[in-house]
Design an enzyme around this catalytic site. Structure first.
Site, PDB file in Angstrom:
ATOM      1  N   SER A  75       0.809  -1.216   0.000  1.00  0.00           N
ATOM      2  CA  SER A  75       0.000   0.000   0.000  1.00  0.00           C
ATOM      3  C   SER A  75       0.842   1.266   0.000  1.00  0.00           C
ATOM      4  O   SER A  75       0.424   2.302  -0.539  1.00  0.00           O
ATOM      5  CB  SER A  75      -0.937   0.001   1.210  1.00  0.00           C
ATOM      6  OG  SER A  75      -0.209  -0.166   2.414  1.00  0.00           O
ATOM      7  N   ASP A 240      -6.333   7.173   8.069  1.00  0.00           N
ATOM      8  CA  ASP A 240      -6.474   5.922   8.825  1.00  0.00           C
ATOM      9  C   ASP A 240      -5.447   5.811   9.949  1.00  0.00           C
ATOM     10  O   ASP A 240      -5.351   4.776  10.603  1.00  0.00           O
ATOM     11  CB  ASP A 240      -6.341   4.712   7.888  1.00  0.00           C
ATOM     12  CG  ASP A 240      -4.981   4.624   7.204  1.00  0.00           C
ATOM     13  OD1 ASP A 240      -4.179   5.575   7.359  1.00  0.00           O
ATOM     14  OD2 ASP A 240      -4.724   3.625   6.520  1.00  0.00           O
ATOM     15  N   HIS A 243      -1.219   5.014   7.225  1.00  0.00           N
ATOM     16  CA  HIS A 243      -0.478   5.345   6.016  1.00  0.00           C
ATOM     17  C   HIS A 243      -0.078   6.816   6.017  1.00  0.00           C
ATOM     18  O   HIS A 243      -0.770   7.644   6.610  1.00  0.00           O
ATOM     19  CB  HIS A 243      -1.328   5.043   4.772  1.00  0.00           C
ATOM     20  CG  HIS A 243      -1.599   3.587   4.584  1.00  0.00           C
ATOM     21  ND1 HIS A 243      -2.747   2.981   5.030  1.00  0.00           N
ATOM     22  CD2 HIS A 243      -0.846   2.609   4.015  1.00  0.00           C
ATOM     23  CE1 HIS A 243      -2.697   1.687   4.744  1.00  0.00           C
ATOM     24  NE2 HIS A 243      -1.555   1.433   4.142  1.00  0.00           N
TER      25      HIS A 243
END
Length: 335
Positions: A75, A240, A243
């Protein structure tokens, strides 16, 4: 996520045994606190940054020879946490590479959020599926999910070594951004932070060894964003709380860009060592260990079994630009 970090530390590094029974109780209490915060928000699906950057360099009097760049990993490589394609690390690096080379750069990002190192084989196959579009250089950022999902380090680095070897055999240069320091995540406290940092650095060092042995270069991400996260957590963390934000990705991209350019002989600095910048030639294992403890350090192969430890000067990235979709009328001609 917090539970996986601790479990990864326990099973991957055997570190919980060092804490004793009382220490384990503290870790479990920290898990309860951290899991309420980590991932509490919703990270948007990462935008696609695929396309051409710096196309203006291919216009006017003749066409410059284009470069092709591939982005692989998890990610972080995909850019999860931002909403604009130009804010993803792949887009930032492609823009920077284009500005330094003064050539158009085509970016293909095959990174997948949630991916572990065992997905690299699929990603490499996807990237090499078109013989006419084999990348000149690839950037791999992977490892965080290996730690949180308790993948043994021996398996993790075996997959990475195979990926680097396939890309190098195909003719691509490879730069690996090693496992980031999961101990920098804001809701993670001691002693869980210590466990996460220990296992992250162990994996980063192992990644450096195998990547350099296969002909790639590495840049340690480590706690690169640690000071920035501590000072500006709301600016450098995404929604979140896990990240990086756009500013966080830009900080990481500035650390990787000099190595990305150097591997293509585009950076003004050579591979000669600069003692004033704490650069050195060390055995690969020692160089890997040193790099894991100092973020932003480049390791590249020298005479076996030696490696160069570099701290290249960083330059500010050019203004963010969005990719130009690939269309036949827009693609620069080969020289």
């Amino acid at each position: 996520m917090a539970r996986r970090i601790a479990a990864g530390a326990a099973y991957g590094g055997g570190s919980i045994g060092l804490l004793g029974a009382a220490g384990v109780g503290v870790v479990l209490a920290e898990l309860q606190l951290a899991k309420r915060s980590v991932g509490g928000g919703v990270a948007p699906v990462p935008p696609s940054g695929d396309g051409w950057y710096g196309l203006a360099y291919g216009l006017g009097q003749g066409h410059a020879e284009q470069l092709r760049m591939g982005m692989l990993g998890d990610s972080t490589a995909a850019g999860q946490g931002v909403r604009r394609a130009g804010q993803t690390p792949g887009a930032l690096l492609a823009s920077g590479l284009s500005a330094v080379a003064e050539r158009p750069v085509e970016l293909r990002n095959v990174a997948l959020p949630g991916a572990q190192s065992d997905d690299l084989d699929r990603q490499v196959t996807q990237l090499l599926s078109d013989p006419a579009r084999v990348p000149d250089v690839c950037v791999i950022i992977v490892g965080a999910n290996d730690v949180t999902h308790r993948m043994p380090a021996t398996r993790s680095v075996r997959y990475l070594a195979a990926a680097v070897r396939r890309l190098r055999t195909a003719g691509a240069e490879v730069v690996v951004g090693t496992c980031p320091d999961l101990g920098t995540i804001e809701p993670v406290y001691q002693p869980l932070r210590w466990l996460a940092r220990r296992v992250s650095r162990q994996l980063a060092a192992a990644q450096t060894i195998v990547a350099v042995e296969q002909g790639g270069r590495t840049v340690s991400l480590g706690d690169l964003l640690g000071p920035e996260f501590a000072a500006n957590p709301r600016e450098l963390f995404g929604p979140d709380n896990y990240h990086p934000s756009a500013e966080g990705y830009a900080t990481a991209a500035m650390a990787v860009l000099p190595t990305l350019c150097a591997v293509l002989d585009l950076w003004p600095e050579t591979d000669h060592l600069d003692a004033s910048r704490d650069e050195d030639m060390l055995p690969v294992a020692k160089a890997a260990s040193a790099a894991a403890s100092r973020a932003g350090t480049e390791v590249t192969a020298a005479r076996a079994p030696w490696a160069l430890l570099k701290h290249r000067r960083r330059r500010r990235l050019p203004a963010q630009t969005e990719a130009t979709p690939t269309e036949p009328s827009q693609v620069p001609r080969e020289v």
